[in-house]
Every structure is written in C-alpha cells, then in structure tokens.
Scaffold this motif. Structure first.
Motif, mmCIF file in Angstrom:
data_model
loop_
_atom_site.group_PDB
_atom_site.id
_atom_site.type_symbol
_atom_site.label_atom_id
_atom_site.label_comp_id
_atom_site.label_asym_id
_atom_site.label_seq_id
_atom_site.Cartn_x
_atom_site.Cartn_y
_atom_site.Cartn_z
ATOM 1 N N THR A 1 0.899 -1.142 0.304
ATOM 2 C CA THR A 1 0.276 -0.468 -0.046
ATOM 3 C C THR A 1 0.893 1.453 0.451
ATOM 4 N N GLN A 2 2.219 1.296 0.648
ATOM 5 C CA GLN A 2 3.492 1.776 0.900
ATOM 6 C C GLN A 2 3.480 2.867 -0.897
ATOM 7 N N ILE A 3 3.441 1.275 -1.748
ATOM 8 C CA ILE A 3 4.191 1.389 -2.843
ATOM 9 C C ILE A 3 3.193 2.687 -3.824
ATOM 10 N N LEU A 4 2.133 2.847 -3.616
ATOM 11 C CA LEU A 4 0.895 2.424 -4.083
ATOM 12 C C LEU A 4 0.975 3.802 -3.902
ATOM 13 N N LEU A 5 0.679 3.883 -2.250
ATOM 14 C CA LEU A 5 0.769 5.528 -2.384
ATOM 15 C C LEU A 5 2.152 6.793 -2.221
ATOM 16 N N SER A 6 3.101 5.934 -2.580
ATOM 17 C CA SER A 6 4.139 6.724 -2.966
ATOM 18 C C SER A 6 3.788 6.553 -5.311
ATOM 19 N N LEU A 7 3.172 6.328 -5.262
ATOM 20 C CA LEU A 7 3.499 5.923 -7.170
ATOM 21 C C LEU A 7 2.113 7.060 -7.059
ATOM 22 N N TYR A 8 1.033 7.716 -5.936
ATOM 23 C CA TYR A 8 -0.118 8.956 -6.211
ATOM 24 C C TYR A 8 0.990 9.729 -6.158
ATOM 25 N N LYS A 9 1.938 9.409 -5.275
ATOM 26 C CA LYS A 9 2.372 10.785 -4.436
ATOM 27 C C LYS A 9 3.187 11.544 -5.935
ATOM 28 N N PHE A 10 4.450 10.463 -5.872
ATOM 29 C CA PHE A 10 5.219 11.217 -7.611
ATOM 30 C C PHE A 10 4.297 10.690 -9.114
ATOM 31 N N ARG A 11 4.133 9.857 -9.105
ATOM 32 C CA ARG A 11 3.619 9.205 -10.478
ATOM 33 C C ARG A 11 4.057 8.332 -11.328
ATOM 34 N N PHE A 12 6.071 9.121 -11.044
ATOM 35 C CA PHE A 12 6.816 8.177 -12.288
ATOM 36 C C PHE A 12 7.647 7.553 -10.354
ATOM 37 N N LEU A 13 8.133 6.322 -10.894
ATOM 38 C CA LEU A 13 9.369 5.634 -9.389
ATOM 39 C C LEU A 13 9.645 4.995 -10.113
ATOM 40 N N THR A 14 11.530 4.660 -9.683
ATOM 41 C CA THR A 14 12.337 3.021 -10.176
ATOM 42 C C THR A 14 11.934 2.447 -8.986
ATOM 43 N N THR A 15 12.594 1.168 -9.757
ATOM 44 C CA THR A 15 13.104 0.393 -7.985
ATOM 45 C C THR A 15 14.161 1.017 -7.061
ATOM 46 N N HIS A 16 14.774 1.985 -7.342
ATOM 47 C CA HIS A 16 16.371 2.101 -6.368
ATOM 48 C C HIS A 16 15.350 3.741 -5.990
ATOM 49 N N HIS A 17 14.723 4.212 -6.543
ATOM 50 C CA HIS A 17 13.574 5.393 -5.497
ATOM 51 C C HIS A 17 12.888 4.338 -4.355
ATOM 52 N N PHE A 18 12.203 3.567 -4.705
ATOM 53 C CA PHE A 18 11.002 2.477 -3.702
ATOM 54 C C PHE A 18 12.321 2.052 -2.679
ATOM 55 N N GLN A 19 13.437 1.864 -3.123
ATOM 56 C CA GLN A 19 14.256 0.955 -1.793
ATOM 57 C C GLN A 19 14.831 1.873 -1.054
ATOM 58 N N ARG A 20 14.954 3.054 -0.842
ATOM 59 C CA ARG A 20 14.945 3.961 -0.457
ATOM 60 C C ARG A 20 14.210 4.536 0.571
ATOM 61 N N LEU A 21 12.616 4.635 -0.494
ATOM 62 C CA LEU A 21 12.059 6.377 0.426
ATOM 63 C C LEU A 21 11.151 4.164 1.416
#
Length: 261
Positions: free
Chosen positions: A11-31
């Motif tokens: 769910t955090q991943i979905l909310l992060s994509l709602y926030k930034f629209r586009f993200l990579t695996t590297h972003h998710f690892q840090r977020l």
C-alpha cells in the motif's frame, strides 16, 4: 469488484506512486528504507501481477536493458486508493492516461522524487519532514493558482519552516523563471497565505534551475526587482539541479537579496 489483497508495504508503494506518479526500483528501496532489494522486487512483481501497477514499455536495446524499470499506477489501483483519505478522485482519474505521458514529464516526476530524497538525507534526527507534491495539494484552494512543484514543511520541536519549491523543466526559458517569480510576488502581495494560515510567515521560495546560466539570470532579475522596491517581498533561494543532486553535499542554496554588492 473483488480486489486481490496486498500488504501494508505494498500500500505504501501505491501511495508513493500516487505522490510522485513515476518511480524506479531504486526510489522504492530508499523510500521504504529497505536494505533488501529482492524483497522490494517481490512486492513490485506481485503488485504488477495483480494489475495494481505497471511499467513503461521498453525496447529490447542494450541501453534500455541497463536502465531500471519505471513504474506507475495501473487502473485497478484506483479501486484501492479511492478509499484512502489522502487521495483525490480527480487525481486518480489521471491513472488512465499515465502510459501516454511524455518523456520530459516522466523525467520531471523522477527528478522530483530525487529532490525529496535529497531533503530527506539532509533532515536532522530531531526534525520531521513533510513534502507534498502537486497531486497532494489540489484541495488547498488558497495556494497559488499554478501549484508549486512541492510544498515543504520542516518541523523541529515547536518551530516549523515552510517552503514553496519550483523544479523547472530542462527546456524552461528565462521568461518562464521571471514569470514564476512575479507570480509569487503577486501571491505574496494578495495576503491570501496569511489570511488562510493564521498569519504564519510566508514560505521561503526555492527555485531549482536547469542551468547555471538561468540561475544567474533569475538571481540578477530578482535582485533588480528588490532594489527598485527597497525590500525583499519574498525570501528566494536558488540552485541548479546539478548542484542539488550531484554536488559535494555542502550548502547548495544561494539567497537572493536586494543589497548592493
């Protein structure tokens, strides 16, 4: 509609994509502050299999294969996020068009995520960082008509510092920067912020310029405006994208003031 279940982390991943629209695996690892990239890849694959997220299409070239996948929300995610208090239906409707976004827009979203991670890395242990993107600001009708790239609040004990951040596209012209600066002056003069925020100080304005030339230009222009009026109507700090994201970690912001050299 039956929705396949997901975990809190997903769910955090979905909310992060709602926030930034586009993200990579590297972003998710840090977020997500997760040290195991394989676990994140499992979560992403599961979300993709359940059609909550998808990746941008790639060509089978060596260059593309060397780049991380770029993720965005898929239409089924709307059914989960529409019940989340921080998500707006008008924004969720944009999911249907994410796959048609231009490369420049996608890069801008990815860069904004990098900017957030920069601020997160600079945060002190006793500080709390709030970073709201345009998707999260749509219901604040007293903000500037053209929403900033982000609104930032940094809280330390009882003190809160507030910022309007503008991340300009690489193709932005000097005229675009001058227009945005004048728009903030007009907004500050209107008193709208103070009226709606109980006379809290006007946020500091941060410009992330696409080049050193444009950084110098807007600094010179803003200083000239200040000198004519004998005051700094807004606090303006400028930098470049390169200095912010690829600098040596020192103070990357330059304050623009009206005082003669």
């Amino acid at each position: 509609m039956h929705l396949p279940p997901i975990t809190d982390k997903q769910t955090q991943i979905l909310l992060s994509l709602y926030k930034f629209r586009f993200l990579t695996t590297h972003h998710f690892q840090r977020l997500l502050n997760h040290k195991n990239p394989k676990r994140i890849q499992i979560w992403l694959k599961d979300l993709k299999d359940k059609q909550y997220i998808t990746t941008l299409p790639t060509t089978n070239t060596f260059t593309d294969n060397a780049k991380p996948y770029i993720y965005h929300l898929a239409t089924k995610a709307r059914h989960i996020l529409k019940n989340h208090t921080t998500c707006d239906l008008s924004i969720l409707d944009k999911i249907y068009k994410e796959k048609t976004r231009t490369p420049s827009f996608i890069t801008h979203c990815l860069t904004l995520a990098n900017v957030y991670l920069f601020f997160l890395s600079q945060k002190k242990p006793d500080e709390e960082l709030f970073f709201f993107t345009g998707n999260e600001l749509t219901n604040y009708d007293y903000l500037p008509e053209q929403l900033p790239s982000a609104y930032i609040a940094l809280r330390r004990k009882k003190q809160v510092k507030r910022y309007f951040l503008e991340l300009f596209y690489p193709y932005a012209t000097a005229g675009v920067l001058r227009y945005k600066f004048r728009a903030y002056l007009k907004y500050a003069d209107s008193g709208t912020w103070e009226t709606n925020e109980n006379n809290k100080p006007f946020p500091t304005v941060l410009f992330i310029c696409p080049s050193q030339r444009l950084k110098n230009h807007i600094s010179f222009y803003a200083k000239g405006v200040y000198q004519k009026s004998y005051e700094e109507k807004i606090n303006l700090f400028v930098t470049t994208e390169t200095m912010l994201l690829h600098g040596d970690g020192g103070n990357v912001w330059e304050k623009v003031d009206y005082k003669a050299e």
